[in-house]
Design an enzyme around this catalytic site. Structure first.
Site, PDB file in Angstrom:
ATOM      1  N   LYS A  14       0.906  -1.261   0.047  1.00 42.67           N
ATOM      2  CA  LYS A  14      -0.095  -0.010   0.000  1.00 42.67           C
ATOM      3  C   LYS A  14       0.790   1.184  -0.002  1.00 42.67           C
ATOM      4  CE  LYS A  14      -2.050  -1.364   3.912  1.00 42.67           C
ATOM      5  NZ  LYS A  14      -1.297  -2.407   4.169  1.00 42.67           N
ATOM      6  N   THR A  15       2.016   1.199   1.050  1.00 45.92           N
ATOM      7  CA  THR A  15       2.773   2.224   0.907  1.00 45.92           C
ATOM      8  C   THR A  15       3.643   2.497  -0.301  1.00 45.92           C
ATOM      9  OG1 THR A  15       2.767   2.122   3.315  1.00 45.92           O
ATOM     10  CG2 THR A  15       4.557   3.420   2.348  1.00 45.92           C
TER      11      THR A  15
ATOM     12  N   GLN B  90      -5.558  -3.374  10.747  1.00 48.15           N
ATOM     13  CA  GLN B  90      -4.377  -2.509  11.599  1.00 48.15           C
ATOM     14  C   GLN B  90      -4.653  -1.244  12.011  1.00 48.15           C
ATOM     15  OE1 GLN B  90      -0.329  -2.809   9.710  1.00 48.15           O
ATOM     16  NE2 GLN B  90      -1.551  -3.615   7.808  1.00 48.15           N
TER      17      GLN B  90
ATOM     18  N   ARG C 173       4.929  -7.481  10.885  1.00 48.59           N
ATOM     19  CA  ARG C 173       6.163  -6.895  10.619  1.00 48.59           C
ATOM     20  C   ARG C 173       7.641  -7.677  10.371  1.00 48.59           C
ATOM     21  NH1 ARG C 173       4.152  -3.150   9.205  1.00 48.59           N
ATOM     22  NH2 ARG C 173       2.277  -4.435   9.552  1.00 48.59           N
TER      23      ARG C 173
ATOM     24  N   ASP D 121      -1.603   7.893   3.655  1.00 46.56           N
ATOM     25  CA  ASP D 121      -1.116   6.646   4.182  1.00 46.56           C
ATOM     26  C   ASP D 121      -2.019   5.996   5.604  1.00 46.56           C
ATOM     27  OD1 ASP D 121       0.008   3.999   4.106  1.00 46.56           O
ATOM     28  OD2 ASP D 121       2.042   5.020   4.242  1.00 46.56           O
ATOM     29  N   GLU D 122      -2.132   4.727   5.720  1.00 44.61           N
ATOM     30  CA  GLU D 122      -2.533   4.470   7.128  1.00 44.61           C
ATOM     31  C   GLU D 122      -3.897   5.303   7.519  1.00 44.61           C
ATOM     32  OE1 GLU D 122      -0.913   2.322   9.109  1.00 44.61           O
ATOM     33  OE2 GLU D 122       1.289   2.479   8.422  1.00 44.61           O
TER      34      GLU D 122
HETATM   35  P1  ATP Z   1       1.785  -2.351   6.001  1.00 45.75           P
HETATM   36  O1  ATP Z   1       0.178  -2.571   6.038  1.00 45.75           O
HETATM   37  O2  ATP Z   1       2.596  -2.918   6.910  1.00 45.75           O
HETATM   38  O3  ATP Z   1       1.922  -0.778   6.007  1.00 45.75           O
HETATM   39  P2  ATP Z   1       2.066  -1.819   3.130  1.00 45.75           P
HETATM   40  O4  ATP Z   1       0.830  -2.501   2.411  1.00 45.75           O
HETATM   41  O5  ATP Z   1       2.319  -0.551   3.097  1.00 45.75           O
HETATM   42  O6  ATP Z   1       2.245  -2.891   4.468  1.00 45.75           O
HETATM   43  P3  ATP Z   1       4.573  -1.865   1.692  1.00 45.75           P
HETATM   44  O7  ATP Z   1       5.690  -1.633   2.959  1.00 45.75           O
HETATM   45  O8  ATP Z   1       4.294  -0.795   0.832  1.00 45.75           O
HETATM   46  O9  ATP Z   1       3.288  -2.699   2.367  1.00 45.75           O
HETATM   47  O10 ATP Z   1       5.408  -3.128   1.309  1.00 45.75           O
HETATM   48  C1  ATP Z   1       5.560  -4.320   1.900  1.00 45.75           C
HETATM   49  C2  ATP Z   1       7.135  -4.834   1.251  1.00 45.75           C
HETATM   50  O11 ATP Z   1       6.841  -5.439  -0.042  1.00 45.75           O
HETATM   51  C3  ATP Z   1       8.124  -3.489   1.244  1.00 45.75           C
HETATM   52  O12 ATP Z   1       9.448  -4.219   1.249  1.00 45.75           O
HETATM   53  C4  ATP Z   1       7.975  -3.353  -0.488  1.00 45.75           C
HETATM   54  O13 ATP Z   1       9.084  -2.844  -1.064  1.00 45.75           O
HETATM   55  C5  ATP Z   1       7.568  -4.689  -0.916  1.00 45.75           C
HETATM   56  N1  ATP Z   1       6.480  -4.792  -2.144  1.00 45.75           N
HETATM   57  C6  ATP Z   1       5.507  -4.194  -2.346  1.00 45.75           C
HETATM   58  N2  ATP Z   1       4.912  -4.234  -3.517  1.00 45.75           N
HETATM   59  C7  ATP Z   1       5.748  -5.014  -4.374  1.00 45.75           C
HETATM   60  C8  ATP Z   1       5.765  -5.690  -5.511  1.00 45.75           C
HETATM   61  N3  ATP Z   1       4.698  -5.319  -6.403  1.00 45.75           N
HETATM   62  N4  ATP Z   1       6.942  -6.365  -6.034  1.00 45.75           N
HETATM   63  C9  ATP Z   1       7.975  -6.623  -5.078  1.00 45.75           C
HETATM   64  N5  ATP Z   1       7.942  -6.148  -3.899  1.00 45.75           N
HETATM   65  C10 ATP Z   1       6.885  -5.295  -3.474  1.00 45.75           C
HETATM   66 MG    MG Z   2       2.339   0.610   4.806  1.00 43.20          MG
END
Ligand code: ATP
Ligand code: MG
Length: 708
Positions: free
Chosen positions: A50-51, A263, A644, A232-233
């Protein structure tokens, strides 16, 4: 609750011809990135990218011609903002520096500074911290209150403010005499804040909201200025933040919110999942995108996470999968006491390092726990083992007395009506102006409805004070004015550094510290904090640091005065923390959004996590709605913790825990059972320390052989 309609799903592999910008995004992520015309919600589980969608979307919009300064990306913490800015810079280079990446609060500062005059605030208002707020509250109640009660009021008032209530409205809705009396104190508190030209943290959201709601010209200005807002969040926004977002984006609704209902862990601070539920109603054209692939964790970790969150009610159904392989089994570690738990955590870290060649960096490890005070035994054990670590989310650098002393002076330059800052600055260091004089000045100021600083120059004051006292006050007043004038002219790092050094000499602050401390060592440590702080201020004036709260344009040379104004917003000297190779100790709340290869979740003991629920460890069938909703939030906290971890996860609990002053027998958290781990692999071998030492020894011997 309205079901959200899902119109896109993640499909791998990614698009056949990825541009540099779309590389590393799956189809659903790409869809979220490319959809810029209207409101977009990415609702997905942990680690699903997402981030990453947010940073890539910023880059995409800039590439498509949207001016960077017309993009605002809102993060949950300053640290997250710094990281996002860094990542955006990695994608698009220097253009990223003009994007407004900041927290809701920092955005609020910018809005109130630019447009607060229509609310009667001058651009140089002060931002009060927790301590100022409690002391004003105590004062508002007549001065006989203890700190704990004042903090309780602060809590209630803050919740009311986050619900969008002012004192009058709070009074109208008060349930009982107790609440009514707090509402009356809130009324006096509001009056004092207005008189001091000061705002508290909650005002940084509620005042911008008022600006946009009641002043169409201001609203039109901000809506035109911002081409797209990303949040975000999103699950942890509160009601006022949502209202602010709505007014910022207007009817066109060009925004992207990303979040995960599982979350949401700030309910206790007023965050509400209603904000997620309201989006499709308030924005019928909302595009909802679901991501299902987790790129962070192994299948073993993800399964444990999915199992834990399973019993919670769902806003929308989702399953997360990982293609990173099964990985190491999740381990459960039991310990006799907190000290033993810490020893076992250290042994695990040593063991994992010894087992890999090359050993993983220290920064690949995190120990997470529910409450700040749990850090202590881990700190001790890590120190004993000589392992470098940092405690994040704990007491902030800015809460130290010496730093707050200096900040009081800065606040006074910025806003001479800030009475709490006046009282702190005039007594730090003491300059021969006693309590009697200050008391008399205070009385005079109240009588004449002036701030202390304004009263000090009143032509009528000489009649109220003896000559000697008056001279001291005047000298202080002139000195502050002079400093303010000079700070305004002081541009860039070198000038700022020289200015601050001169000033500290002039007020003889070093001597003040040594005089006030019995231990030389403590005084020296405090003085070194002061020097570090001044150096950090100077760097910011030089624009070298791009991790500010984001309220001012990045990378520009700033005047010292400008730097001073945003300090109250910052909770860490985040640049100090950058890239240190150390183990992280953090509360679960502060770990949100982050990831580490190896995570130890500590204190997963019934009564700690979930925290004191009155349902007899889950054995009671019937529980109140409140207990149930608290249990659900605790479960989300556990889910955040588990997710995490990238490669290895250990969950530890203690057979005894503190209850008041006593130690009582304790059980493993019900969440450990809910993780449904394979019993044959879950229990970590208690002899791991021995194994670790052996492995380390073998590694050393191997290396020694290589060198030879
Ligand atoms: P959270 O819910 O904990 O905030 P998130 O949904 O924001 O997590 P991110 O932090 O954006 O997730 O991504 C998690 C990990 O996966 C990061 O290391 C990111 O670089 C990697 N990632 C995300 N999308 C891809 C993708 N399409 N291909 C490879 N790696 C990815
Ligand atoms: Mg995130």
């Amino acid at each position: 609750m309205g079901r959200l309609c899902i119109i896109a799903r993640s499909v791998s592999p990614p698009s056949p011809h990825p541009s540099p910008m779309s590389a590393g995004l799956n189809l659903a992520q790409l869809q979220a990135v490319h959809y810029t015309e209207g409101p977009c919600l990415v609702l997905a589980g942990a680690g699903s990218g997402k981030t990453r969608v947010i940073t890539h979307k910023i880059a995409h919009m800039i590439e498509r011609g949207l001016e960077p300064r017309r993009i605002a990306a809102i993060t949950f913490t300053n640290k997250a903002a710094a990281e996002m800015r860094e990542r955006a810079k990695g994608l698009i280079g220097r253009a990223a520096k003009d994007v407004l990446v900041c927290t809701f609060h920092a955005l609020g500062v910018r809005m109130v500074r630019e447009d607060g005059k229509v609310l009667g605030l001058k651009p140089q208002f002060s931002i009060l911290d927790q301590d100022d707020v409690t002391s004003i509250l105590k004062d508002a109640a007549g001065g006989t209150t203890d700190a704990a009660t004042a903090r309780q009021w602060q809590w209630t008032i803050s919740l009311w403010k986050n619900m969008g209530l002012n004192a009058a409205q709070a009074l109208a809705q008060a349930k009982d005499d107790h609440e009514r009396s707090i509402a009356l104190i809130m009324q006096r508190y509001e009056e004092r804040l207005a008189a001091y030209q000061s705002v508290d943290f909650d005002d940084l959201i509620s005042l911008p909201l008022k600006l946009l709601r009641d002043h169409p010209e201001v609203r039109a200005k901000w809506q035109a200025a911002l081409g797209h807002v990303l949040v975000d969040e999103y699950q942890d926004t509160n009601a006022t933040q949502y209202d602010l977002l709505k007014l910022l984006v207007g009817e066109r609704g060009r925004f992207t919110a990303v979040g995960d209902d599982d979350q949401s862990i700030y309910g206790w601070r007023g965050a509400t999942l209603d904000n997620l539920k309201k989006l499709p109603i308030d924005f019928p054209q909302l595009k909802v995108i679901k991501l299902e692939q987790n790129y962070r964790s192994t299948s073993a970790i993800l399964r444990a996470a999915n199992n834990v969150i399973g019993p919670n009610p769902k806003l929308f159904p989702k399953t997360l999968f990982s293609e990173l392989g099964e990985g190491e089994p999740v381990r459960v570690v039991d310990a006799d006491s907190e000290e033993h738990e810490a020893e076992r955590a250290v042994a695990r870290i040593q063991g994992l390092r010894a087992a890999a060649n090359p050993p993983p960096d220290w920064k690949g490890f995190a120990i997470l726990y529910r409450a700040n005070h749990q850090a202590k035994p881990f700190e001790k054990a890590l120190r004993k083992a000589g392992i470098p670590y940092k405690v994040s989310g704990g007491t902030s650098f800015f809460d130290r007395a010496e730093i707050r002393d200096l900040c009081a002076w800065f606040r006074l330059w910025i806003n001479s009506d800030d009475d709490p800052a006046f009282l702190r600055a005039i007594t730090s260091p003491k300059r021969g102006i006693g309590h009697t004089t200050l008391g008399a000045l205070g009385q005079f100021a109240t009588q004449h409805k002036q701030s202390l600083f304004a009263a000090l120059f009143s032509p009528m004051l000489p009649a109220a004070l003896p000559r000697r006292a008056l001279d001291g006050l005047h000298e202080f007043g002139r000195y502050v004015n002079d400093l303010e004038y000079r700070a305004r002219q002081t541009l860039g790092a070198e000038n700022a550094r020289a200015f601050l050094a001169d000033w500290l000499k002039e007020i003889d602050y070093e001597k003040h510290l040594y005089d006030g401390e019995d231990s030389e060592k403590v005084a020296a440590a405090r003085w070194s904090n002061v020097l570090e702080f001044c150096d950090w201020m100077a760097q910011r004036a030089g624009g070298q640091i791009d991790d500010t709260a984001g309220a001012t344009t990045q990378m520009e040379i700033k005047s010292l005065l400008e730097v001073a104004q945003t300090i109250a917003l910052l909770s860490t000297l985040s640049d100090r923390e950058k890239d240190q190779d150390v183990v992280t100790l953090s509360t679960l709340h502060a770990s949100k959004g982050l990831e580490w290869p190896h995570v130890i979740l500590a204190g997963v003991t019934e009564g700690m996590l979930p925290f004191k629920l009155d349902d007899d460890g889950g054995r009671q069938q019937k529980v109140s709605d409140e207990t149930l909703s608290r249990l659900q939030e605790e479960r989300r906290l556990m889910y955040v913790g588990i997710t995490r971890a990238q490669r290895s996860l250990a969950v530890s609990w203690t057979k005894k825990r503190k209850k008041g002053r006593e130690m009582v027998a304790a059980q493993p958290s019900r969440f450990i059972a809910e993780m449904a781990l394979d019993k044959t692999t879950a229990r970590e071998d208690p002899r791991e320390k021995l194994k670790a030492l052996r492995a380390e020894f073998a590694l050393k011997a191997q290396n020694a052989a290589k060198v030879a």
